[in-house]
Structures are given as C-alpha cells and as structure tokens.
Design an enzyme around this catalytic site. Structure first.
Site, PDB file in Angstrom:
ATOM      1  N   LYS A 114      40.083  56.771  19.943  1.00  0.00           N
ATOM      2  CA  LYS A 114      40.621  57.636  18.879  1.00  0.00           C
ATOM      3  C   LYS A 114      42.069  57.997  19.161  1.00  0.00           C
ATOM      4  O   LYS A 114      42.650  58.828  18.470  1.00  0.00           O
ATOM      5  CB  LYS A 114      39.796  58.921  18.806  1.00  0.00           C
ATOM      6  CG  LYS A 114      38.332  58.732  18.515  1.00  0.00           C
ATOM      7  CD  LYS A 114      37.643  60.102  18.520  1.00  0.00           C
ATOM      8  CE  LYS A 114      36.170  59.987  18.842  1.00  0.00           C
ATOM      9  NZ  LYS A 114      35.602  61.276  19.250  1.00  0.00           N
ATOM     10  N   ARG A 145      33.465  43.125  39.760  1.00  0.00           N
ATOM     11  CA  ARG A 145      33.498  43.417  41.204  1.00  0.00           C
ATOM     12  C   ARG A 145      34.084  44.780  41.533  1.00  0.00           C
ATOM     13  O   ARG A 145      33.504  45.543  42.305  1.00  0.00           O
ATOM     14  CB  ARG A 145      34.335  42.360  41.949  1.00  0.00           C
ATOM     15  CG  ARG A 145      33.603  41.124  42.312  1.00  0.00           C
ATOM     16  CD  ARG A 145      34.530  39.940  42.218  1.00  0.00           C
ATOM     17  NE  ARG A 145      34.908  39.748  40.832  1.00  0.00           N
ATOM     18  CZ  ARG A 145      34.174  39.064  39.956  1.00  0.00           C
ATOM     19  NH1 ARG A 145      33.096  38.460  40.355  1.00  0.00           N
ATOM     20  NH2 ARG A 145      34.526  38.978  38.683  1.00  0.00           N
ATOM     21  N   THR A 146      35.242  45.074  40.987  1.00  0.00           N
ATOM     22  CA  THR A 146      35.923  46.301  41.407  1.00  0.00           C
ATOM     23  C   THR A 146      35.126  47.523  40.952  1.00  0.00           C
ATOM     24  O   THR A 146      34.875  48.441  41.740  1.00  0.00           O
ATOM     25  CB  THR A 146      37.360  46.325  40.840  1.00  0.00           C
ATOM     26  OG1 THR A 146      37.955  45.054  41.099  1.00  0.00           O
ATOM     27  CG2 THR A 146      38.185  47.409  41.495  1.00  0.00           C
ATOM     28  N   ARG A 161      41.592  51.654  36.593  1.00  0.00           N
ATOM     29  CA  ARG A 161      42.174  50.347  36.243  1.00  0.00           C
ATOM     30  C   ARG A 161      42.777  50.509  34.865  1.00  0.00           C
ATOM     31  O   ARG A 161      42.154  51.085  33.965  1.00  0.00           O
ATOM     32  CB  ARG A 161      41.092  49.271  36.228  1.00  0.00           C
ATOM     33  CG  ARG A 161      41.590  47.960  35.634  1.00  0.00           C
ATOM     34  CD  ARG A 161      40.623  46.836  35.826  1.00  0.00           C
ATOM     35  NE  ARG A 161      40.607  46.384  37.211  1.00  0.00           N
ATOM     36  CZ  ARG A 161      39.989  45.288  37.633  1.00  0.00           C
ATOM     37  NH1 ARG A 161      39.341  44.522  36.776  1.00  0.00           N
ATOM     38  NH2 ARG A 161      40.024  44.940  38.895  1.00  0.00           N
TER      39      ARG A 161
HETATM   40  N1   CP Z   1      38.589  40.820  41.866  1.00  0.00           N
HETATM   41  C1   CP Z   1      38.499  41.630  40.791  1.00  0.00           C
HETATM   42  O1   CP Z   1      39.333  42.532  40.578  1.00  0.00           O
HETATM   43  O2   CP Z   1      37.414  41.357  39.994  1.00  0.00           O
HETATM   44  P1   CP Z   1      36.999  42.214  38.718  1.00  0.00           P
HETATM   45  O3   CP Z   1      38.081  42.020  37.677  1.00  0.00           O
HETATM   46  O4   CP Z   1      35.669  41.688  38.312  1.00  0.00           O
HETATM   47  O5   CP Z   1      36.950  43.659  39.139  1.00  0.00           O
END
Ligand code: CP
Length: 303
Positions: free
Chosen positions: A78, A49-50, A100
């Site tokens: 690496k 999603r994100t 992320r």
């Molecule tokens: N809600 C959410 O962060 O989903 P993902 O981990 O799929 O991005």
C-alpha cells in the site's frame, strides 16, 4: 561494527570473523547457546537459503522469529515506507532486524536510524555479508586454512552481491583471487568501488575471461542474475556464457572445491553434484551455524 550491525563485509574485522567461525564450529558440534528475544526477518526480495537459515538459526538458539518472507500480504504493497515498516517490528519487540532489500544501502539507511542491530541479508547488487561469512567459513572448514589459497570467483561479478562481500572478507587473508567473467560482467569501476577497495587492501588479484580451473583451489560459481539487468538485450549477450561440467572438472586439481551461493540455473550442471569436489550444499548448510553464531554474538554481547 556500529551498534553490532552488519551492513557490509567491510565492517567485519578478521578478529570478528574468527570469533564467528569458532562459535559456529561449536554450534555445529551441538554446543548451542541459548538466547532470548525476537528476531525480525524483513525480506523485501525472494529468498530460500538466507531467510530459512536465519529462521532456523533463531529457532535453534531459542529466539522467536517474526516478519515476512515476501512483501505480498504486507502494507508495503500500500506504499508504507521502509522506516515505518521497521518501526512496527521494533514496536512488536524485535531485538534485531535482518533485512533483504532491492535498494542498495537500505540496511545501512535503517541501521543509522534505529538503536537495534541490523543485519544486511542482501541489498540489490551491493553486498551480502553473511553469505560472505559462510563462504569463508566453508573454505576454512575444507582446507583448515585460508592463507595461500587461489580462489576463482566466476560469473556475474557486475550485478552479483556475493562476490564483493566474499572478496572483502578474504582480503583479511593472504589469498590470490581470480575474477573470471565475460567483459560485460567483469569487476571494474561500475562495481561500487570494489576494485579500488581491493587495491587499497593490497589484495592479490587478476581478471580473466576464459574459464580455466587448473590453477585454482576453490572455484566459486555465481548465477547470471537476469532480474538485475536494466536492459534485457545486455542479458541476452551473456546468457549461457559459461557452464561448469564434469568434463571441465577433469582439468581441475583433485582437491579443488566447487562452491556456489545458490540458487543455480544452468551455469552449474547437476552432474557435478556427484563429484566429491561439489561443496555447495554443505556451504548452504553452514549458513545455519554461521547465522546462529552471529545471533549469539550480536545478542549475547561480543566477548
Ligand atoms: N544464497 C542466497 O542468498 O540464496 P537465497 O537468495 O535463496 O537466500
């Protein structure tokens, strides 16, 4: 918000959130701002999603997405450092970094070292501020207000990163929060000071173990995140501790909504999908509009 970065929901004021929501409303109605530039999506952890809502939001607004959804195939494998990886994408013209990372604080670390805005797309168990924004946006869309609602946040409150960002954003409104979890997963001093922050912000909240829903306007369910438990034996103690079923919803208010940041595993029965109170797929879809609004405000200048 420093350098227009969003590394924590605590950096988002009520005014910022309302501005994002108003713009997201317009985008959802088809009034899409046209932007120019490149967005680097740097995902050091898996995501559906994100990643793809940011990616789609970039395409929708005319931005060019670059980056990676997985460290497989990158020189991170690496041993390349985080800052060197980010520097490369700045060199390729990125106007904003969306990242992320499995290390708590990694987006803040980068935001303090570069001139371009950084958006935290989830850092370990700490925070997921844009998820919090789309969650509050969805609640506002459903009820037309946020004040006065009683919102239950159920599940992995210890290792989950969505409950903290959601609670910090909701602290701008007059809500009552109910944290529902087995003792091992309940908020307490292990949660990076979350409870202290809620007290400082005068948030009305209570904790309970029993999964009761009859007094709630929103039930926000989260997955127990097996992958974040340092000790598998601890996970086994709470595995399957709760499951939302249609039978449970029979005891809920007729206008309560069920939310979930997704992905789900076994905590939210697929039979609930048929209930009109299931709002989690609409919630996920709102990620596109909220993230497009964010790009517009961050790259177009806050007005
Ligand atoms: N809600 C959410 O962060 O989903 P993902 O981990 O799929 O991005």
């Amino acid at each position: 918000m420093k350098n227009k970065s969003i590394t924590s929901a605590l950096e988002i004021s009520k005014q910022d959130a309302l501005k994002i929501f108003q713009l997201a409303d317009k985008i959802k109605m088809g009034k899409v701002p046209k932007l120019k530039g490149k967005i680097a999506l740097l995902f050091f952890e898996p995501s559906t999603r994100t990643f793809f809502s940011f990616y789609s939001a970039a395409l929708l607004t005319g931005l060019t997405p670059i980056g990676f959804q997985s460290i497989e195939g990158t020189s991170v494998k690496k041993g390349e450092s985080l800052i060197d990886t980010v520097r490369m994408f700045l060199g390729y013209g990125a106007d904003c970094i969306v990242m992320r990372h499995p290390r708590a604080g990694a987006p803040l670390y980068i935001a303090e070292r570069i001139d371009k805005p950084v958006i935290n797309a989830g850092d370990d168990s700490r925070e997921h501020p844009t998820q919090g924004l789309l969650d509050v946006y969805t609640i506002r869309e459903r009820f037309g207000k946020i004040d006065g609602l009683r919102i239950g946040i159920l599940g992995d409150l210890r290792y989950g990163r969505t409950p903290s960002s959601l609670a910090y954003l909701l602290s701008h409104w007059d809500t009552e929060l109910v944290f529902i979890a087995p003792p091992l997963l309940q908020i307490d001093k292990r949660n990076d000071g979350m409870e202290m922050i809620l007290r400082e912000r005068d948030v009305k909240y209570e904790k309970r173990e029993e999964v009761r829903v009859e007094d709630l306007d929103v039930l926000y369910v989260t997955r127990i995140q097996r992958e974040r438990f340092p000790d598998e034996r601890e996970y086994l103690k709470v595995r399957g501790a709760y499951r939302i079923t249609r039978e449970l919803l029979n005891r809920a208010k007729k206008d309560m909504i069920v939310m979930h940041p997704l992905p789900r595993v076994d905590e939210l029965s697929p039979e609930v999908d048929r209930d009109e109170r299931a709002w989690y797929f609409r919630q996920a879809e709102n990620g596109l509009y909220v993230r497009a609004a964010l790009f517009s405000l961050i790259l177009g200048g806050w007005k």
